[in-house]
Design a protein around this motif. Sequence first.
Motif, PDB file in Angstrom:
ATOM      1  N   CYS A  96      39.889   1.863   3.482  1.00 54.02           N
ATOM      2  CA  CYS A  96      38.541   1.721   2.934  1.00 54.02           C
ATOM      3  C   CYS A  96      38.277   2.770   1.864  1.00 54.02           C
ATOM      4  CB  CYS A  96      37.505   1.820   4.048  1.00 54.02           C
ATOM      5  SG  CYS A  96      37.611   0.473   5.260  1.00 54.02           S
ATOM      6  N   VAL A 111      29.676   0.588  12.951  1.00 54.12           N
ATOM      7  CA  VAL A 111      29.933   0.595  11.516  1.00 54.12           C
ATOM      8  C   VAL A 111      29.306  -0.648  10.916  1.00 54.12           C
ATOM      9  CG1 VAL A 111      31.708   0.499   9.724  1.00 54.12           C
ATOM     10  CG2 VAL A 111      32.075   1.881  11.782  1.00 54.12           C
ATOM     11  N   VAL A 152      26.957   8.635   6.263  1.00 52.45           N
ATOM     12  CA  VAL A 152      28.092   8.966   7.114  1.00 52.45           C
ATOM     13  C   VAL A 152      27.736  10.108   8.065  1.00 52.45           C
ATOM     14  CG1 VAL A 152      29.713   8.224   5.337  1.00 52.45           C
ATOM     15  CG2 VAL A 152      29.057  10.630   5.469  1.00 52.45           C
ATOM     16  N   THR A 171      28.443   4.520   8.650  1.00 52.54           N
ATOM     17  CA  THR A 171      29.687   4.591   9.388  1.00 52.54           C
ATOM     18  C   THR A 171      29.952   5.946  10.031  1.00 52.54           C
ATOM     19  OG1 THR A 171      32.084   4.214   9.220  1.00 52.54           O
ATOM     20  CG2 THR A 171      31.009   5.215   7.321  1.00 52.54           C
ATOM     21  N   HIS A 172      30.709   5.898  11.110  1.00 52.39           N
ATOM     22  CA  HIS A 172      31.195   7.110  11.765  1.00 52.39           C
ATOM     23  C   HIS A 172      32.672   7.312  11.469  1.00 52.39           C
ATOM     24  CE1 HIS A 172      33.112   4.416  14.615  1.00 52.39           C
ATOM     25  NE2 HIS A 172      31.938   3.869  14.889  1.00 52.39           N
ATOM     26  N   GLY A 226      28.517  -2.580   7.167  1.00 49.38           N
ATOM     27  CA  GLY A 226      28.762  -2.631   5.735  1.00 49.38           C
ATOM     28  C   GLY A 226      27.983  -3.769   5.102  1.00 49.38           C
ATOM     29  N   ILE A 267      27.280   1.330   3.142  1.00 50.42           N
ATOM     30  CA  ILE A 267      27.918   1.429   4.447  1.00 50.42           C
ATOM     31  C   ILE A 267      27.269   2.522   5.287  1.00 50.42           C
ATOM     32  CG2 ILE A 267      30.135   0.491   3.723  1.00 50.42           C
ATOM     33  CD1 ILE A 267      31.203   3.334   3.553  1.00 50.42           C
TER      34      ILE A 267
END
Length: 284
Positions: A151, A208, A170, A144-145, A210, A142
Amino acid sequence: MAEPLEEVNFLADSAHRSVILAALHEGPYSRAELGTITGASSATLSRILRAFERREWIVRTDHRYELTPIGTFVAIGFDDLLHRMEIEWQLRGIWGRIPTELLEFDLEWVMDATVTPSSRDDPLAPMDRAAEIERDAARSRILTHALPDPCLSAHRHGTTTGTHRLEAVVTQDVVRTVAGTPHASWVGSVLPCDQLEMFVTDADVPHVIGINDDTVYFGVDDEKGAPLALIETSDETVFTWAEWTFETYRREAVALTPEMFSRLYEADDSDDQSSLSSKLVVKK
């Protein structure tokens, strides 16, 4: 051109017609069975079947109706049109928030897509769907912010039971947020294991993404960061793009170790506002 458009209107103007056509595409049905499937009255069912027979879309054999080859051709085409319009309806209003690269691809990839939109009744539906996908995946990657609690819980369960491997790139805000939740001890304990790798990036992460086994999802947020939809697909072009994007960010990110995580977030309050990136550079 009017006659073909009239035929499209003929099918679209009645839910019963399209349902019968779709049902017969699955196989032969008796009149009684079609009545049960559609809930149509006897008179309505008779009119539809006669209209289909006049067009040579169906034939009746041994009291059962089935599609002719041309009827199958129409059924496939109309189902394709309905599916396209369903996808367009789900994505209407959020096209401009889909990653630009994806809009530059052949948009046929959306035909394979599943869209989970947020709604007034269920504003967190995209987030919950992401957690569901991750919970079932053997391997998740992933970018992501944000890592919301559903999750985090899914990843925590999978990595601690040994059924799931997580590789995450991240932002600094994600690490700060995780450190302030009950999941902090899990991150610290699992980082030394093969089940979790976490990398921290200073770069902007606008979307985001995934990658869960052979499925890719990406989140679509509004201008305030609230989830609008989750789009998932197994399209090869999108999968290749997602892998390339993830690896590009990971190469420029700093690997988070248990020691870094502990030193960074067991500091006193006066140290909390200092730059995470500078700490990582010093401590790594």
